[in-house]
Design a protein around this motif. Structure first.
Motif, short mmCIF file in Angstrom:
data_model
loop_
_atom_site.label_atom_id
_atom_site.label_comp_id
_atom_site.label_asym_id
_atom_site.label_seq_id
_atom_site.Cartn_x
_atom_site.Cartn_y
_atom_site.Cartn_z
N SER A 174 -16.16 13.76 43.26
CA SER A 174 -17.42 14.51 43.23
C SER A 174 -18.47 13.84 42.35
O SER A 174 -19.65 13.83 42.69
CB SER A 174 -17.17 15.94 42.74
OG SER A 174 -16.68 15.94 41.40
N ALA A 175 -18.05 13.26 41.22
CA ALA A 175 -19.02 12.69 40.29
C ALA A 175 -19.77 11.51 40.90
O ALA A 175 -20.99 11.36 40.69
CB ALA A 175 -18.32 12.26 38.99
N GLY A 185 -16.48 25.64 41.34
CA GLY A 185 -15.43 24.90 42.00
C GLY A 185 -14.04 25.27 41.48
O GLY A 185 -13.89 26.13 40.62
N ASP A 196 -13.58 13.84 37.67
CA ASP A 196 -13.23 13.87 39.09
C ASP A 196 -14.16 12.91 39.83
O ASP A 196 -15.32 13.25 40.13
CB ASP A 196 -13.38 15.29 39.64
CG ASP A 196 -13.16 15.36 41.14
OD1 ASP A 196 -12.17 14.77 41.60
OD2 ASP A 196 -14.00 15.97 41.84
N ALA A 201 -14.00 19.47 35.08
CA ALA A 201 -15.39 19.76 35.42
C ALA A 201 -16.32 19.27 34.30
O ALA A 201 -17.37 18.67 34.57
CB ALA A 201 -15.56 21.26 35.64
N ARG A 202 -15.93 19.52 33.08
CA ARG A 202 -16.73 19.13 31.91
C ARG A 202 -16.87 17.61 31.84
O ARG A 202 -17.96 17.08 31.65
CB ARG A 202 -16.04 19.68 30.67
CG ARG A 202 -16.72 19.47 29.34
CD ARG A 202 -16.08 20.44 28.36
NE ARG A 202 -16.24 20.06 26.99
CZ ARG A 202 -15.38 19.33 26.29
NH1 ARG A 202 -14.27 18.89 26.88
NH2 ARG A 202 -15.60 19.05 25.02
N LEU A 234 -11.97 23.04 40.05
CA LEU A 234 -11.53 22.09 39.03
C LEU A 234 -11.29 22.82 37.72
O LEU A 234 -12.03 23.74 37.36
CB LEU A 234 -12.57 20.99 38.83
CG LEU A 234 -12.88 20.12 40.04
CD1 LEU A 234 -14.03 19.17 39.73
CD2 LEU A 234 -11.64 19.33 40.46
N SER A 238 -16.58 15.50 34.30
CA SER A 238 -17.34 15.04 35.46
C SER A 238 -18.83 15.15 35.20
O SER A 238 -19.61 14.24 35.54
CB SER A 238 -16.96 15.85 36.70
OG SER A 238 -15.58 15.74 36.98
N MET A 239 -19.26 16.26 34.60
CA MET A 239 -20.67 16.41 34.26
C MET A 239 -21.09 15.36 33.23
O MET A 239 -22.18 14.78 33.32
CB MET A 239 -20.95 17.82 33.77
CG MET A 239 -20.87 18.87 34.85
SD MET A 239 -21.43 20.52 34.34
CE MET A 239 -20.02 21.08 33.39
N SER A 249 -26.25 19.77 44.85
CA SER A 249 -26.07 19.47 43.44
C SER A 249 -26.69 18.13 43.08
O SER A 249 -27.38 17.99 42.07
CB SER A 249 -24.58 19.47 43.09
OG SER A 249 -24.39 19.19 41.72
N TYR A 264 -19.89 22.75 39.57
CA TYR A 264 -18.67 22.55 38.80
C TYR A 264 -18.11 23.86 38.25
O TYR A 264 -16.90 23.99 38.08
CB TYR A 264 -18.93 21.55 37.67
CG TYR A 264 -18.92 20.13 38.17
CD1 TYR A 264 -17.76 19.53 38.64
CD2 TYR A 264 -20.09 19.38 38.23
CE1 TYR A 264 -17.75 18.23 39.13
CE2 TYR A 264 -20.09 18.07 38.72
CZ TYR A 264 -18.91 17.51 39.17
OH TYR A 264 -18.90 16.24 39.67
#
Length: 246
Positions: free
Chosen positions: A74-75, A159, A71, A166-167, A161, A169-170, A134, A156
């Motif tokens: 956000s990232a 949220g 994403d 989410a995974r 997502l 994005s991290m 964050s 994440y």
């Protein structure tokens, strides 16, 4: 081997497999598992740099997945904030007395765990302030302990997502932060090439664990994924509190 006792290398290999599995399943947690174990065998600063380099190497294997699923809304801002705050964490690592450093790690690790396990809907924060916090904690922890994951995981996991987004994005944030962290560590003489070489030696073990973690991720539900990642944060908080008590 590479300036480290062979016993330390053997411990590191087994820790790398376990850390890789956690990372493949949760999307973060490699350093959360690897660094505390390595600190039992080598200097803490060396363990932090090994964890950072390992994060970067394993991140290179997920470029396609990151490009497809992450994403960006956000990232990207979290990464930019983290980059700005990372030097503050590195300064704290060098400047703070060890007792204060251990206390800070313990408190923030515990706070991240609490933010994840509190039932959704009971605690909420607007998206932009949540991303700002964050980004700050991701950068600070990345520079301070080589563990950017606890800073971004609450955002994440809480949220809306889906887990794969989410995974990814991290993973995208890790991929940008870790090489810059490693360069700064070496430039500031906090670590050096022996740690980079040890991380390269451990990479096949990390890759093996990560492969099993990716396979397990495809077989769990969203709730099971959230529980698994919360357990990673809980383990990190428990380890930090245990070290503080010691």
């Amino acid at each position: 081997m590479f300036g480290f006792p062979i016993e330390a290398v053997i411990v590191a290999v087994f820790a790398a497999v376990a850390a890789g599995f956690v990372r493949g399943l949760a999307g973060f947690g490699l350093s959360v598992v690897l660094v505390p174990v390595l600190q039992l065998a080598i200097a803490p600063s060396a363990a932090v740099l090994v964890g950072i380099v390992s994060l970067f190497l394993i991140g290179l294997t997920d470029v396609k997945r990151i490009h497809r699923d992450a994403d960006r809304s956000s990232a990207v801002p979290i990464t930019l904030l983290a980059l700005a705050c990372m030097p503050l964490g590195m300064w704290a690592l060098v400047a703070l007395p060890p007792a204060w450093a251990r206390m800070l790690i313990a408190l923030v690790s515990l706070g991240a765990f609490v933010l994840v396990v509190v039932p959704l809907g009971k605690v909420a924060m607007p998206r932009r302030p949540a991303m700002a916090l964050s980004g700050f904690f991701t950068g600070f922890f990345g520079g301070f302990a080589g563990m950017p994951g606890p800073g971004m995981a609450p955002f994440y996991l809480r949220g809306r997502l889906e887990p794969k987004v989410a995974r990814a994005s991290m993973m995208a944030i890790f991929l940008v932060l870790t090489p810059l962290s490693a360069v700064l560590f070496i430039w500031l003489d906090v670590g050096g090439w022996p740690e980079v070489e040890l991380a390269a030696l451990l990479f096949p073990a990390v890759l093996l664990g990560d492969w099993f973690g990716h396979r397990a991720f495809g077989r769990v539900s969203q709730r099971q994924w959230q529980v698994a990642t919360a357990l990673v944060l809980g383990g990190a908080a428990a380890g930090a509190l245990w070290k503080l008590a010691g």
